[in-house]
Structure formats: C-alpha cells, structure tokens
Enzyme design. Structure first.
Site, PDB file in Angstrom:
ATOM      1  N   ASP A 171      46.727  45.522  37.323  1.00  0.00           N
ATOM      2  CA  ASP A 171      46.291  46.561  38.270  1.00  0.00           C
ATOM      3  C   ASP A 171      47.483  47.357  38.808  1.00  0.00           C
ATOM      4  O   ASP A 171      48.616  46.874  38.818  1.00  0.00           O
ATOM      5  CB  ASP A 171      45.543  45.925  39.447  1.00  0.00           C
ATOM      6  N   GLU A 172      47.176  48.526  39.273  1.00  0.00           N
ATOM      7  CA  GLU A 172      48.109  49.350  40.052  1.00  0.00           C
ATOM      8  C   GLU A 172      49.546  49.358  39.524  1.00  0.00           C
ATOM      9  O   GLU A 172      50.482  49.205  40.299  1.00  0.00           O
ATOM     10  CB  GLU A 172      48.136  48.863  41.511  1.00  0.00           C
TER      11      GLU A 172
HETATM   12  C1  TNX Z   1      44.166  46.232  45.836  1.00  0.00           C
HETATM   13  S1  TNX Z   1      42.509  44.685  43.962  1.00  0.00           S
HETATM   14  C2  TNX Z   1      44.893  45.347  45.058  1.00  0.00           C
HETATM   15  C3  TNX Z   1      45.668  44.270  45.710  1.00  0.00           C
HETATM   16  C4  TNX Z   1      45.618  44.387  47.194  1.00  0.00           C
HETATM   17  C5  TNX Z   1      44.204  44.731  47.634  1.00  0.00           C
HETATM   18  C6  TNX Z   1      44.046  44.766  49.115  1.00  0.00           C
HETATM   19  C7  TNX Z   1      43.683  44.850  43.109  1.00  0.00           C
HETATM   20  C8  TNX Z   1      43.476  44.538  41.729  1.00  0.00           C
HETATM   21  N1  TNX Z   1      44.814  45.281  43.698  1.00  0.00           N
HETATM   22  O1  TNX Z   1      46.989  44.272  45.261  1.00  0.00           O
HETATM   23  O2  TNX Z   1      46.008  43.172  47.737  1.00  0.00           O
HETATM   24  O3  TNX Z   1      43.875  45.996  47.105  1.00  0.00           O
HETATM   25  O4  TNX Z   1      42.717  44.954  49.487  1.00  0.00           O
END
Ligand code: TNX
Length: 510
Positions: free
Chosen positions: A322-323
């Site tokens: 993710d991200e």
């Molecule tokens: C998004 S959910 C993220 C996390 C954060 C979360 C906080 C996801 C795959 N990535 O790194 O902790 O939001 O709500």
C-alpha cells in the site's frame, strides 16, 4: 432437489426466522442471544439442566483439545469442570462428535442438538466442533444463574471462509500476552483470521535470524516515545499455536516496498543511496521505499519470506504493497511481480493491499480492498479473490462519533450501527460472492496507546463485523442485533474489556 422440498425448506426457514423475533418464554431457544446469529434455530420448549454430574463424551481422540475448550467454558460460567465418560449413552451427557464423512455439515459448520437428557455437538471438522462449543459457551454464559439450557436444534455454518481482524503491532508494539487476550475475545465470535501487521516505517517486530539488525535496531522505535519491541521466533510460534488452538490462523504481513523505514534504517543495501535513514516515530505515511532495481533487495526479501514461511502454518503471506507513494509505478509493478514469485517459491499464497491489483497477479493471489473501488474491480476482472476491508466501513481506528477521544477520522466516522449495516455482497459491483473471500476489520495503531484504547475502538464494533462475516444477510437486522449486543456486553463487563458504552446502544430505554 425436488421443488416441493425447496418450498418446504424455505417455509421452515421462514418460520424459524419469524419465531426468533416473536416474544417467547425465556426457556425458548429462539429467544436466546447468540452472536453471530446462527443460520437455523428450532426450539423444542424444554431444558437441559447442567450440573456437576454432567459428563463429556468424545467420539475421537482428535477431540481432546475440544474437551479442554468445553471444560474451560463450563468453568467460566458455572465454576466447576466436567468429567469425561467413555459411554455415549444414558443421561446428562454432552457428546462432541467428529464425523468427517458427513456431507450434510459444511466445513466449519456444526449441528448443536440440545435435548433434556443430552447435548450433542456434531461437526465434519474440528473447527466445526469448536464453533459448536462457542455457541454452547454463549448459552451457558447466559444461563449462569440457573444452569438451564433451552432445548432445540441449531444448524449453523459460516457465510465467508475468511473472517478476520488485523492488528498493527508496528506503530505500537503489543506483547504476546496482550495479543492472546485479543485472540480470546475474537475466537468466541467465530473469527478465524488474525492478520498481524509486523513491519512498517515505525518498527520491525519479528525476529529474522539471517537478518539480525532488523530486531537489534529496527525494532527499537514506535510512534511517540515508546521503546518498541519484537517477537522472538519462539514467542511468535507460541502465539501462532495459541491462535491455532482456537482455529484462528495468523497471517503475517511484511509491508513493502513502501512503509519500510525500519528495515531501511537497519540495512544500508536496501536504500538506493546506500545510506541508512534514522528510526522514525511519526505518523506520516508514504515517504519510504525499498530500492526496487537492486538485487540486494530481493535477496533480503527472500531471506525474510523464507523464515516467515517456516513460521507460518497457514497458506497466506501478506506483502503489504500500500501507499508506495515514492516508488515509480512501473518499478512498483516490477517489484510486486518479483515478490509474488518469492512468496510462491516458499510455498505460500500472496495477499496484498488493493494497489497490488495493478501488477501481473497469479490466479491464486488475493487482493485486500481498503481504499480503491477501482483496484478492487480490477482484481475481480482479473478473477482474483478479494478480502473486503473498506476503510469507510471497517477501519477500527476510525472514531465512532465526533466526541470519541481516540482514533482518527480520515475515512469518516464509523458509528456502531453504520459499521453493522452494510453488506459485502453489494458494496462493490463486480465483486460477486464467489470472488469475495471474506471480510477483515483492521486496527491501525498510530493513535492507539494501550490495550484500553484498543478495546475501546474494537468493541463493540468488531462483533458486528464477525456477524456480517458469519451469518446469512437475511438474518441481519439492527434492532435484533442491538438487543443481542446488550446481552453479550455483560461478558465484556465481566472480563474487563473497555468497550465503547454508546448510550444509543446500551441504554435500553433509548
Ligand atoms: C492507511 S490501510 C494505511 C495505514 C494507516 C491507516 C490509518 C493501509 C493499507 N494503509 O498505513 O495506518 O491508513 O487509518
């Protein structure tokens, strides 16, 4: 199936659902509070009287640990334990029966027959027998005053094969004992997956013997001032087997190529500039990445996945994904494709957050939807199974309402009712029941300081996710659920769980 039989079974199902909601005497099995609500309940109006003379019979040695599980429940509700008998006859018997050839009971399903003289829990798998015991456990808990269980029959099985919770132990470290306590709470609700987010920018939490700096250095931070921590492989194995004794599989996640500051700080070769950054204690996301075109990165991942695979009896390993905001798109795809090969080389199936849908996924890989409907649809178009964790509906770190003191709200507020009233089947078009592996509710812990905060955000909301994952959608009804939740909450009161005592739910006059 003959059409008349189909009609008759719909009629009987209708009667049983209807009678569950109608006012009946308290000795009626249709009136007891069970969470998640079972598929079929048929009351027969009598009672089974528990006493110290009640005995347990098991029809297979494989059920020894279920016998122990049942006795733990008896002890908790009634303050005594039951003796075992070798005779499956006579009165005052609880029979646990494993019948692997029984095609009528689905995997994880069970039948619970309560008669005045005996109770039988029958499953075609050990997990099924365990879930039958969890249902009986709730019946015993409710009847601790008179030890009378209403008679009748329950036929029950899960809607989804994947019924999960995720705990982020990277942003905030939780000890083995703290995680076991959580396992106890979710196992009663027939949850079968605990996904552990074992690495992130803020800390690395699992011992990897071939890469010792990950824990010598990378484990020493967390969000804020805390000292971090990690699980030794022995501790982790203990946790995994404790979960397995409750039919919960632990899915380990190593988040990559982004969310990797703790690993980057431990090994210079993982960074494109060969320089180790400092440990990170903040809450920002999306700033770190492994060097995706360096072979040293894949040698590292191979070492990590190899050890993790040997610690993992389950079939899945989660690779995050993710991200990765500072990884070029084509590098990201190349990276996920390579990591998928490594996971499979070590005999496991890859799961990743929904961004991995953009890579060349093998058919068995699983996509966990958290943010993007497009990615989830892309996964479904490719024929990959999807785990539903929409942040807007299932993120346990979201506040309940604007007055909630812990948690965050970037995906919106999630009141108890909103968290309960949605259906995985209809949330995304294109994700059919067959492609939805199940649901998972994640607890991210950037803003969770301790187990008090953790309890508060998880309960009661998680009971709703457990029910959505287990029970048929035709049985999900807010008013009925709310009244069962009020009963169930007494268990949290007794065991010291710091759940959110929302006045719109727990004040029975509202
Ligand atoms: C998004 S959910 C993220 C996390 C954060 C979360 C906080 C996801 C795959 N990535 O790194 O902790 O939001 O709500």
């Amino acid at each position: 199936m003959n059409l008349d039989i189909v009609r008759l079974s719909y009629l009987l199902l209708g009667i049983s659902i209807f009678s569950r909601c109608s006012p009946t005497p308290s000795t009626n099995l249709n009136q007891v509070s069970l969470l998640p609500v079972p598929v079929e309940v048929t009351a027969s109006g009598g009672t089974f009287q528990f006493s110290e003379k009640t005995k347990i019979f098991i029809n297979s040695d494989l059920l020894q640990s279920e016998l122990v599980t049942l006795n733990r429940s008896v002890l908790e509700s009634y303050n005594y334990e039951l003796k075992e008998t070798n005779e499956n006859s006579g009165s005052q018997i609880i029979a646990l029966e494993l019948d692997t050839a029984n095609q009528e009971i689905s995997f994880e399903g069970y039948e619970l027959d309560i008669e005045e003289e005996r109770i039988v829990i029958r499953g075609s798998s050990l997990a099924g027998v365990f879930y039958g015991i969890q249902t009986l456990d709730q019946l015993m808990y409710e009847s601790s005053a008179d030890q009378k269980i209403p008679t009748g029959k329950i036929v029950d099985y899960p809607k989804y094969e994947y019924r999960g919770m995720m705990l982020d132990v990277s942003r905030r470290f939780f000890t083995v004992e703290e995680v076991k306590r959580l396992i106890d709470q979710i196992a009663v609700l027939k949850t079968n997956v605990l996904h552990l987010h074992l690495s992130d920018d803020q800390g690395w939490r699992i011992e990897i013997k071939s890469r010792p700096k990950l824990t010598e250095l990378g484990s020493k931070s967390e969000v804020g001032e805390g000292k971090g921590g990690f699980y030794t492989q022995l501790q982790y194995q203990d946790l995994v087997s404790y979960a397995a004794s409750k039919y919960i599989v632990v899915i380990p996640e190593i988040d990559m190529p982004g969310h990797t500051n703790a690993a980057l700080a431990s090994y210079a070769e993982l960074n494109c500039d060969q320089k180790t950054p400092d440990l990170y204690r903040g809450t920002a996301v999306g700033f770190s990445t492994f060097c995706t075109d360096s072979e040293a990165t894949y040698a590292f991942i191979d070492d990590v996945i190899k050890e993790l695979a040997t610690l993992t009896p389950g079939k899945y390993i989660h690779i995050g994904g993710d991200e990765s905001l500072v990884t070029e798109k084509e590098d990201y795809i190349y990276f996920v494709n390579r990591v998928q090969t490594i996971v499979e080389k070590h005999g496991k199936i890859m799961i990743g957050w929904d961004e991995i849908a953009t890579a060349d996924l093998n058919q068995s890989s699983v996509v966990q939807q958290w943010h993007s409907m497009e990615n989830a649809k892309l996964a479904a178009q490719k024929g990959n199974q999807v785990i539903l964790s929409p942040a807007t509906h299932t993120y346990l770190d979201m506040k309940y309402d604007s007055s909630t003191q812990v948690g965050q709200d970037w995906a919106g507020l999630i009141p108890i009712r909103f968290g309960y009233e949605w259906l995985p089947d209809t949330l995304n078009d294109g994700i059919t029941k067959a492609l939805a592996l199940g649901i998972e509710a994640p607890l991210w812990t950037e803003f969770v300081e301790d187990t008090k905060d953790m309890d508060y955000l998880i309960f009661p909301r998680f009971a709703g996710y457990a029910e959505i994952a287990w029970s048929p959608s035709s049985h999900l009804e807010w008013a009925d659920y709310k009244s069962r939740l009020q009963v169930y909450a007494k268990r949290w009161d007794k065991t010291g769980v710091n759940y959110f005592k929302d006045s719109t739910v727990f004040d029975v006059n509202k």
